[in-house]
Design an enzyme around this catalytic site. Structure first.
Site, short mmCIF file in Angstrom:
data_model
loop_
_atom_site.label_atom_id
_atom_site.label_comp_id
_atom_site.label_asym_id
_atom_site.label_seq_id
_atom_site.Cartn_x
_atom_site.Cartn_y
_atom_site.Cartn_z
N LYS A 156 0.91 -1.03 -0.12
CA LYS A 156 0.02 0.07 -0.09
C LYS A 156 0.99 1.17 0.02
O LYS A 156 1.42 1.69 0.99
CB LYS A 156 -0.82 -0.03 1.11
CG LYS A 156 -2.10 1.18 1.13
CD LYS A 156 -2.60 1.72 2.27
CE LYS A 156 -1.68 3.00 2.58
NZ LYS A 156 -1.89 3.91 1.59
N GLU A 231 9.64 1.35 10.77
CA GLU A 231 10.63 2.30 10.54
C GLU A 231 9.64 3.48 10.92
O GLU A 231 9.11 4.04 9.88
CB GLU A 231 11.14 2.23 9.21
CG GLU A 231 11.74 0.85 8.80
CD GLU A 231 12.99 0.53 9.58
OE1 GLU A 231 13.61 1.72 10.25
OE2 GLU A 231 13.70 -0.39 9.45
N CYS A 265 13.48 10.51 6.97
CA CYS A 265 13.27 10.10 8.50
C CYS A 265 14.74 10.06 9.05
O CYS A 265 14.96 10.07 10.28
CB CYS A 265 12.65 8.78 8.63
SG CYS A 265 13.45 7.51 7.49
N GLU A 358 9.68 15.62 15.10
CA GLU A 358 10.04 15.57 13.72
C GLU A 358 9.50 16.73 12.90
O GLU A 358 8.36 16.66 12.55
CB GLU A 358 9.86 14.22 13.37
CG GLU A 358 10.41 13.72 11.94
CD GLU A 358 10.15 12.41 11.52
OE1 GLU A 358 8.97 11.99 11.38
OE2 GLU A 358 11.09 11.81 10.94
P1 NDP Z 1 1.58 8.42 7.78
O1 NDP Z 1 2.34 7.61 9.01
O2 NDP Z 1 0.28 8.97 8.13
O3 NDP Z 1 1.72 7.56 6.37
C1 NDP Z 1 2.36 6.59 6.10
C2 NDP Z 1 1.61 5.53 5.48
O4 NDP Z 1 0.69 4.88 6.41
C3 NDP Z 1 0.92 5.92 4.56
O5 NDP Z 1 0.97 4.92 3.16
C4 NDP Z 1 -0.57 6.19 4.98
O6 NDP Z 1 -1.50 6.15 3.89
C5 NDP Z 1 -0.64 4.89 5.91
N1 NDP Z 1 -1.50 5.01 6.93
C6 NDP Z 1 -2.08 6.09 7.53
N2 NDP Z 1 -2.84 5.77 8.57
C7 NDP Z 1 -2.92 4.51 8.52
C8 NDP Z 1 -3.50 3.52 9.33
N3 NDP Z 1 -4.41 4.23 10.44
N4 NDP Z 1 -3.34 2.44 9.45
C9 NDP Z 1 -2.47 1.83 8.54
N5 NDP Z 1 -1.98 2.70 7.57
C10 NDP Z 1 -1.91 4.12 7.74
O7 NDP Z 1 2.43 9.82 7.62
P2 NDP Z 1 1.87 11.14 6.68
O8 NDP Z 1 1.99 10.86 5.29
O9 NDP Z 1 0.60 11.36 7.15
O10 NDP Z 1 2.99 12.07 7.19
C11 NDP Z 1 2.71 12.86 8.56
C12 NDP Z 1 3.99 13.10 9.23
O11 NDP Z 1 4.45 11.82 9.57
C13 NDP Z 1 5.24 13.96 8.62
O12 NDP Z 1 5.03 15.08 8.81
C14 NDP Z 1 6.44 13.11 9.12
O13 NDP Z 1 6.55 13.85 10.47
C15 NDP Z 1 6.05 11.73 9.71
N6 NDP Z 1 6.49 10.72 8.47
C16 NDP Z 1 7.70 10.30 8.65
C17 NDP Z 1 8.03 9.25 7.84
C18 NDP Z 1 9.44 8.56 8.09
O14 NDP Z 1 9.92 8.14 7.32
N7 NDP Z 1 9.81 8.60 9.32
C19 NDP Z 1 7.56 9.02 6.56
C20 NDP Z 1 6.22 9.93 6.28
C21 NDP Z 1 5.86 10.68 7.40
P3 NDP Z 1 -2.01 7.34 3.32
O15 NDP Z 1 -0.90 8.48 3.29
O16 NDP Z 1 -2.50 6.83 1.80
O17 NDP Z 1 -3.37 7.61 3.85
#
Ligand code: NDP
Length: 459
Positions: A156, A231, A265, A358
């Protein structure tokens, strides 16, 4: 639910890049069912044959790397030079794990009464949930070892960046992956991701994303005792001692935070500088930040592009209301596009919000320190522990500090974090488990122990 159309934007222009059907719970269930059906055959494919398919997949990705890099650069807004390097890594990741099916060896263990042996068995259907910052790269870190170990996959991607994952699904079929082995569902995390976490036929979730969503996944996976690899976030320290090559450390520091527009990250977003070298370091840092080329992601000279979304720009901007003063502010284009200039706050206190959370955008915090002991204390003053760097010419000090910092990945006199061959993952609330290198295979296999009695009857 949800169905309908998923509109994918180009962050540098805010224009629509693609429209596609939006998957929901029903499509997720169907993907899991296809993966379940495909599992029995895929796990039974002879190891050399499974290896050959993965080699063909690596070849196909390498052949199409420019097309994939262009798509990723446009969809994420990342500089094309970075996207090209990422596609090289994606192909290398599939190549590395293509060797694994023939090397998944067990052990024989000395015991009484017979022969005891272990096997590395696949888990079954694995659910892989990936974010928008490095869409295909992070997907490859999960898909390649999962398939190599004999699992089938439901991937996904983030709704903001599903395009290269969908390409991967197509390329996989062309390369000879049997139908149902690699399935992509492009829909929202709150629906498709959650369904994967709850689904009784999914054996494991491997997730990269925010610590907040990671917590929910760990809790949700508990209901069916799923295996979980997480991660999560980071707030990594770039520790610069006065005896370092300060020019080199300062020249390298901006891209260690502003690379991928800070949406990384591993971003070394806390720059810890020994107080006696602060002025010299800040002078060199200013020059380096001001010379950063921020602009069109498709220009090969560009070093920093836009952020992923308007929402992300607003979130990042909120940190400027913080206590710490803005010391350096680089350039950024005017709109349209989700732009934010590279920004350095200095001096920042370890207790400030900008030093604790972060930010996931191009804001660096410079925190001065007095000595080695204080540097380690500040570096560890965080809930995170993903990455980091140490800059010094004193080798013994570098190793002392490296051992003392609570983090999963560290580099000395360098700001690199990931290599296909080496383990990557976090301490503390940065996650659970390791990706890449041989360690990733452990995360996609169970150890089975078989005892075979060899004593003669009646002996
Ligand atoms: P999320 O953690 O929300 O998203 C990461 C993935 O998880 C996406 O594919 C998202 O789907 C999915 N996801 C979201 N909610 C759920 C759930 N309840 N159950 C299962 N999967 C889920 O990150 P965001 O994209 O919203 O970013 C928000 C913040 O997170 C950023 O500002 C940053 O601070 C942090 N972040 C950190 C990352 C890292 O590598 N450390 C990477 C990305 C974000 P979808 O987006 O399609 O809804």
């Amino acid at each position: 639910m949800p169905g309908g159309t998923l509109t994918v934007l180009e962050p540098a222009t805010e224009r629509v890049l693609r429209e596609l059907p939006r998957a929901g719970a029903e499509e997720t269930d169907a993907a899991v069912a296809r993966a379940k059906e495909a599992f029995a055959a895929w796990r039974g494919v002879a190891p050399p044959e499974r290896a050959a398919v993965l080699h063909r997949l690596a070849d196909a990705i390498a052949e199409r790397r420019e097309e994939l890099a262009q798509l990723e650069a446009r969809n994420v807004g990342k500089p094309i030079a970075e996207a090209r390097a990422e596609m090289e890594m994606v192909a290398a990741t599939f190549r590395y794990y293509a060797a694994a099916p023939e090397r998944l060896v067990g052990r024989t263990i000395p015991v009484a009464g017979g022969v005891d042996m272990t096997f590395r068995e696949p888990l079954g259907v694995v659910g892989l949930i990936v974010p928008w910052n490095f869409p295909l790269t992070i997907a490859s870190w999960k898909v390649a070892p999962a398939l190599a170990a004999g699992n089938t996959v439901v991937l996904k991607p983030a709704e903001l960046t599903p395009l290269t994952a969908l390409e991967l699904e197509r390329i996989g079929l062309e390369a000879g992956l049997p139908e149902g082995v690699l399935n992509v569902v492009a829909g929202p995390g709150s629906v498709c991701g959650r369904r994967l976490v709850e689904h009784p036929d999914v054996a494991k979730i491997a997730f990269t994303g925010s610590t907040e969503v990671g917590r929910g996944i760990a809790a949700g996976a508990a209901a069916t005792i799923k295996r979980v690899t997480l991660e999560l976030g980071g707030k990594s320290a770039n520790v610069i001692f006065a005896d370092a090559d300060l020019e080199r450390a300062a020249a390298a520091a901006p891209l260690a935070v502003f690379g991928n527009a800070g949406q990384d990250c591993c971003a070394r977003s806390r720059i810890l500088v020994e107080r006696s070298a602060l002025d010299r370091f800040m002078e060199a840092l200013e020059e380096a930040v001001e010379s950063l080329r921020v602009g069109d992601p498709l220009d090969p000279e560009t070093q920093m592009g836009p952020l992923i979304s308007r929402e992300q720009v607003e979130k990042v901007a909120s940190y400027l209301d913080d206590e710490a003063p803005v010391a350096i502010r680089g350039a950024a284009p005017e709109g349209p596009g989700f732009w934010f200039p590279p920004t350095v706050l200095c001096p920042v206190d370890s207790a400030d919000r900008s030093a604790r959370e972060e930010i996931f955008g191009p804001i660096a915090c410079v925190i001065p320190f007095a000595d080695e002991r204080e540097a380690v204390a500040i570096a560890n003053d965080t809930i995170y522990g993903l990455s980091g760097s140490i800059w010094t010419r004193d080798g013994a000090k570098a190793l002392r500090v490296a051992r003392a910092i609570e983090t999963g990945v560290l580099s000395i006199n360098s700001n690199t974090s990931v290599r296909v061959q080496t383990p990557f993952g976090g301490f503390k609330q940065s996650g659970v488990g390791r990706e890449l290198g041989p360690d990733a295979l452990d995360a996609y296999t169970e150890v089975k122990n078989v005892f075979y009695a060899t004593e003669e009857p009646g002996a």
